[in-house]
Design an enzyme around this catalytic site. Sequence first.
Site, PDB file in Angstrom:
ATOM      1  N   PRO A 237      -0.155   3.245  -7.761  1.00  0.00           N
ATOM      2  CA  PRO A 237      -0.343   1.584  -7.762  1.00  0.00           C
ATOM      3  C   PRO A 237       1.078   1.148  -7.465  1.00  0.00           C
ATOM      4  CG  PRO A 237      -0.221   2.388  -9.890  1.00  0.00           C
ATOM      5  CD  PRO A 237      -0.365   3.761  -9.011  1.00  0.00           C
ATOM      6  N   CYS A 238       1.602   1.277  -6.095  1.00  0.00           N
ATOM      7  CA  CYS A 238       2.821   0.904  -5.705  1.00  0.00           C
ATOM      8  C   CYS A 238       2.769  -0.850  -5.596  1.00  0.00           C
ATOM      9  CB  CYS A 238       3.225   1.305  -4.334  1.00  0.00           C
ATOM     10  SG  CYS A 238       1.782   1.002  -3.039  1.00  0.00           S
TER      11      CYS A 238
END
Length: 171
Positions: free
Chosen positions: A128-129
């Site tokens: 989850p950048c």
Amino acid sequence: MTTIVFPLPIAEQLYLSVSFVNNTITGTHYLSNGQPTPSSGSPSTTADSVFAKQIKHELESYFKTDSQFTLTCDLQSGTEFQRKVWQALLEIPSGEVKTYGALAKELNSSARAVGNACRQNLFPVIVPCHRVVSASGIGGYAGDTLDKQHGRINFLQIKQWLLAHEKAHIK
DNA sequence: CGAAGAGTAGTCG
DNA sequence: CGACTACTCTTCG
């Protein structure tokens, strides 16, 4: 290696391709209108293996009810630093965000370097950048910034959508 | 509030 | 080395 393509509820003609070998994800890419994004390569095939079904199921659940992923990603590629950043990303729970600066502090690095590593993330959505934002706003995504958009896909809109979906609030 | 400048660390050629 | 960044902090209008 096998690749499946998953339609995203974010925008029309927007898909996520997920490549895997055995029971490990080796990469994910955004597709627009079936065309690979600039950085990707191989054409996509479909598969009906057990793992493929699990991937589809977890993606469906995530986009319906914001559930967590249990899929394992192959983080072995990339530099030491990049792997450290990606690992740290996996520990940010849904609904929360961190700034590049805060993450940098934890890793004894700099905000700019963290941004670099996020940009190199091979697993958008799964790693989850999008939960890393700038101190003054949303920050960038997949190379796009508020200033400049690169390809046909509006990546910033995707980041915005994901964060709204997770009910995260940013400045 | 915005713009400009300096400072920063990692990567690539 | 130098030149890039998904950055951030301070300073000055």
